[in-house]
Design an enzyme around this catalytic site. Sequence first.
Site, short mmCIF file in Angstrom:
data_model
loop_
_atom_site.label_atom_id
_atom_site.label_comp_id
_atom_site.label_asym_id
_atom_site.label_seq_id
_atom_site.Cartn_x
_atom_site.Cartn_y
_atom_site.Cartn_z
CB SER A 89 5.56 -4.69 5.32
OG SER A 89 6.26 -3.52 4.99
CG HIS A 192 5.04 -1.51 0.73
ND1 HIS A 192 6.18 -2.28 0.71
CD2 HIS A 192 4.63 -1.45 2.03
CE1 HIS A 192 6.43 -2.68 1.95
NE2 HIS A 192 5.51 -2.17 2.76
#
Length: 305
Positions: A89, A192
């Site tokens: 991430s 996300h």
Amino acid sequence: MIVVVCPGQGSQTPGFLFPWLAEPRFADHLTALSDAAGIDLAAHGTTSDADTIRDTAVAQPLIVAAGLLTLAALLDGRRDKIGGVAGHSVGEVTAAAAAGILSETDAMALVRERGSAMTGAAALEPTGMSAVIGAAEDELLGTLAELGLEPANFNGGGQIVVAGALDALAALKEAPPAGARVIPLQVAGAFHTRYMSPAVAHLSTVAAALAKHDPSVTIWTNHDGTAITSGASFIDLLVGQVSSPVRWDKTMDAFAAAGVTGLIEIAPAGALVGLAKRGLKGVPTVAVKTPDDLSAAFDLIDGKS
């Protein structure tokens, strides 16, 4: 082959930078990174409380800065012994700097905008995330589709983080897939997923203005676990990944296919080493949480452990 991995949001804890700032070289480095980000990272890494550093706009620059401190010491004189790098991430921003795609200054500028943009997107609608452990993937994905939820992180080892509307997450926890546990996460929104699309539009503009270089070491993307040879392409994927799932499972598969012999997680370390112990069984790992852990990392790089 030694792989260096860079953790994502949620890895920070109150006071975790105290051991680093006890050494002047790290304190001076953090001052420069704070200037680049426009945030007092020393205060946030030492005296700020858990709620303050949970704020996405604070957490993301703080995590990347901690990683850059670690990398400066870890790779000094040993860069040619590292086989590759990847980030989970927001850790992809740290990894981009480690691979020479971005300068440290540009990495801090990008992560500042990333954290701010994701905070703004999260404020548009009340959403959240939950970790699901032990579910059969096909069954879980079917359940998510029924509830209007999305998979956000495929972490490997039977762990998938899901995200979406709070009432749908509550319904999932109330009636989880067979044999699964659902653990709500303390995050500000559905990262996300489609809910982050407004952040992607802003970050695309920010990223377009940055100087990008092709990587000097192998770097794998969260998009699908493949190695990326174009710096510009990696940044494009990094930006798009804000609203698409993190495929850390495929990234670990790529490590295995490449012949990983050791894995080092930089500060604030712990989560990715834990995933590696399930997804890369038998591969030696080191979690660099404080400067005292660097010696074990050096030994792994130098083949002494």
